[in-house]
Motif scaffolding. Sequence first.
Motif, mmCIF file in Angstrom:
data_model
loop_
_atom_site.group_PDB
_atom_site.id
_atom_site.type_symbol
_atom_site.label_atom_id
_atom_site.label_comp_id
_atom_site.label_asym_id
_atom_site.label_seq_id
_atom_site.Cartn_x
_atom_site.Cartn_y
_atom_site.Cartn_z
ATOM 1 N N UNK A 131 -8.646 -7.485 -21.050
ATOM 2 C CA UNK A 131 -7.533 -7.084 -20.196
ATOM 3 C C UNK A 131 -7.699 -7.766 -18.859
ATOM 4 N N UNK A 132 -6.610 -8.310 -18.339
ATOM 5 C CA UNK A 132 -6.634 -9.033 -17.070
ATOM 6 C C UNK A 132 -5.369 -8.678 -16.312
ATOM 7 N N UNK A 133 -5.325 -9.065 -15.047
ATOM 8 C CA UNK A 133 -4.111 -8.904 -14.260
ATOM 9 C C UNK A 133 -3.559 -10.267 -13.912
ATOM 10 N N UNK A 134 -2.244 -10.467 -14.127
ATOM 11 C CA UNK A 134 -1.628 -11.746 -13.771
ATOM 12 C C UNK A 134 -0.525 -11.502 -12.753
ATOM 13 N N UNK A 135 -0.304 -12.519 -11.939
ATOM 14 C CA UNK A 135 0.701 -12.408 -10.888
ATOM 15 C C UNK A 135 1.230 -13.803 -10.564
ATOM 16 N N UNK A 136 2.547 -13.912 -10.375
ATOM 17 C CA UNK A 136 3.147 -15.164 -9.935
ATOM 18 C C UNK A 136 4.195 -14.863 -8.890
ATOM 19 N N UNK A 137 4.223 -15.652 -7.824
ATOM 20 C CA UNK A 137 5.216 -15.435 -6.772
ATOM 21 C C UNK A 137 5.894 -16.746 -6.429
ATOM 22 N N UNK A 138 7.210 -16.683 -6.234
ATOM 23 C CA UNK A 138 7.948 -17.862 -5.784
ATOM 24 C C UNK A 138 8.842 -17.404 -4.641
ATOM 25 N N UNK A 139 8.394 -17.709 -3.414
ATOM 26 C CA UNK A 139 9.124 -17.304 -2.224
ATOM 27 C C UNK A 139 10.006 -18.452 -1.749
ATOM 28 N N UNK B 188 10.669 -19.605 1.731
ATOM 29 C CA UNK B 188 9.950 -20.515 2.625
ATOM 30 C C UNK B 188 8.781 -19.823 3.328
ATOM 31 N N UNK B 189 8.287 -18.748 2.696
ATOM 32 C CA UNK B 189 7.129 -18.042 3.248
ATOM 33 C C UNK B 189 5.900 -18.362 2.398
ATOM 34 N N UNK B 190 4.713 -18.347 2.996
ATOM 35 C CA UNK B 190 3.508 -18.551 2.173
ATOM 36 C C UNK B 190 3.281 -17.360 1.222
ATOM 37 N N UNK B 191 2.861 -17.661 0.001
ATOM 38 C CA UNK B 191 2.672 -16.587 -0.981
ATOM 39 C C UNK B 191 1.250 -16.033 -0.999
ATOM 40 N N UNK B 192 0.294 -16.784 -0.474
ATOM 41 C CA UNK B 192 -1.117 -16.409 -0.647
ATOM 42 C C UNK B 192 -1.432 -14.982 -0.169
ATOM 43 N N UNK B 193 -0.981 -14.556 1.039
ATOM 44 C CA UNK B 193 -1.332 -13.184 1.455
ATOM 45 C C UNK B 193 -0.818 -12.129 0.474
ATOM 46 N N UNK B 194 0.414 -12.303 -0.031
ATOM 47 C CA UNK B 194 0.954 -11.320 -0.977
ATOM 48 C C UNK B 194 0.282 -11.430 -2.351
ATOM 49 N N UNK B 195 -0.165 -12.629 -2.697
ATOM 50 C CA UNK B 195 -0.900 -12.750 -3.968
ATOM 51 C C UNK B 195 -2.177 -11.917 -3.898
ATOM 52 N N UNK B 196 -2.847 -11.961 -2.748
ATOM 53 C CA UNK B 196 -4.072 -11.164 -2.597
ATOM 54 C C UNK B 196 -3.739 -9.668 -2.668
ATOM 55 N N UNK B 197 -2.693 -9.247 -1.950
ATOM 56 C CA UNK B 197 -2.290 -7.832 -1.977
ATOM 57 C C UNK B 197 -1.985 -7.388 -3.416
ATOM 58 N N UNK B 198 -1.222 -8.209 -4.125
ATOM 59 C CA UNK B 198 -0.849 -7.876 -5.503
ATOM 60 C C UNK B 198 -2.062 -7.850 -6.431
ATOM 61 N N UNK B 199 -2.971 -8.795 -6.228
ATOM 62 C CA UNK B 199 -4.163 -8.833 -7.091
ATOM 63 C C UNK B 199 -5.058 -7.624 -6.845
#
Length: 505
Positions: free
Chosen positions: A1-9, A11-22
């Motif tokens: 079992x793993x967690x996956x996440x993809x974000x397409x914003x 014009x904002x950077x996605x990295x901070x929200x990727x960390x929050x989501x992860x």
Amino acid sequence: MCGVLGLFYFNQPVAPDLVTGLIALQHRGQDSAGILTSDVTLHLKKGNGLVSRVFNEKNLSRLTGSLGIGHTRYPTIGPGTSEDAQPFFVNHPYGIGMVHNGNLTNYFTLRHELETKDLRQLTSFCDVEPILNVFASELEKYRSEPLKPEHIYQAVKTVFQRAKGAYSVVALIHQQGLVAFRDPSGIRPLVLGKRRVSAEHSSHSLRHSVLRKRPVYEFAVASESVALDLIGFTEFRDVQPGEVIFIDRHHRLHHHLLNSCKPRTCIFEYVYFARPDSVIDGIEVYEARLRLGDTLAHEVMRRNIQPEIVIPVPDTARPAGAALARALNIEMREGLIKNRYIARTFITPATINRSISVRQKLNPVRSQIQNKNILLVDDSIVRGTTSREIVQMVREAGARHVYLAVTAPPLRFPCVYGIDMMTRGEFIAKGKTESQIARLIGVDELIYQSYDGLIQAVRGNYRDRQFCTACFNGNYPTGITERDLRALEAERRRWMEQAEKKKSE
Ligand code: SF4
């Protein structure tokens, strides 16, 4: 079992929200974490350990871009070394990065085919790598023309034909967009979120040039809805089994159903894995756990026992414990206190680690236990190690009688779809009666949920909903050959031996 996440914003950077989501998906795997982002080039950071240990301000600042994918991993087929951490990527065509949750049942056959017939070299034992290579090989055929949604659909169709098992996948294609798909049985969950970009959140020039012409949306894909909640997506839906999602570089959503099957969602997501604040395939996990307590109460009432209080094993069994106590008209007390900073026991790979971490993780509250008949409630019994430790702990705290009610029926068959119970020999219930298991665990009475009770509770109002229940009844939704099953079991045993050896060194 793993967690996956993809974000397409937009014009904002996605990295901070990727960390929050992860971090919201951390319960799905604590072995490694990784993020891949894309702008003028690709940026990758991955490593072993918790999300909070892998990422820091410094490495996040170089993960630039409005398109990105992330992963938290629990090892399934490989030994869980850093080479197996996701995302994986291939340079050609485009530059494609991929993460997945699940497990291939024909991993060894497919790996062999890829290496000998397709002449692709694989660098790990992670089963997203064959999926990525099949997808990339297929997409390469269309490299001479601009990328179209149909090319993506064809590439995923080939993945479905060649890769057997359960997998929810998120991929980014450099400067082209975000792709997501869920296998035709829909065993592992996947949810798609979308939100409209408001002019206030965009730069002045973009606001005028793009947002005034048409509504623009940002997109998110995740294993569980809780990750989307936390990063501010309010509109979401489940990706359907066999469905492909493609968000192109102009933020247009394309989707196509390659197979129209009803989901056979892993029923264990509701029992144990998923966070209670998630909604999976329309069913609220918290509500399902309350109902599991209600149906379990029927089983308890059939026994000739007189529990005085209900104590749930934190955290998963709490909602079921509350419902069970209410149905029995007795109180529920927090008689076991959890240290929040210890990782989940069930998903700690080696058995020896389990019994140490149970004592580190849980401590009994004597005043609630002493001289009482205790009804413990737990979500499941896999190997029995954790249950035995807990029962002993409660007896040492002075309980008169200890009963154990379990919200799931006995586990007897291996999971071949990505959960850490991959050999038949691992289960305490294998070849044993309930009273034999009760003796091994050390309880005065053991009460399992019935199979019908499990189905009825998780279904709720979705009367025709089907699930994967293979670990309870051996009915594998994708079918599986004995050869593949034996290969998976052998690999798993080899990996466990390696882990034990590493520990003793
Ligand atoms: S075998 Fe069990 S744990 Fe594995 S996917 Fe099916 S229900 Fe879930």
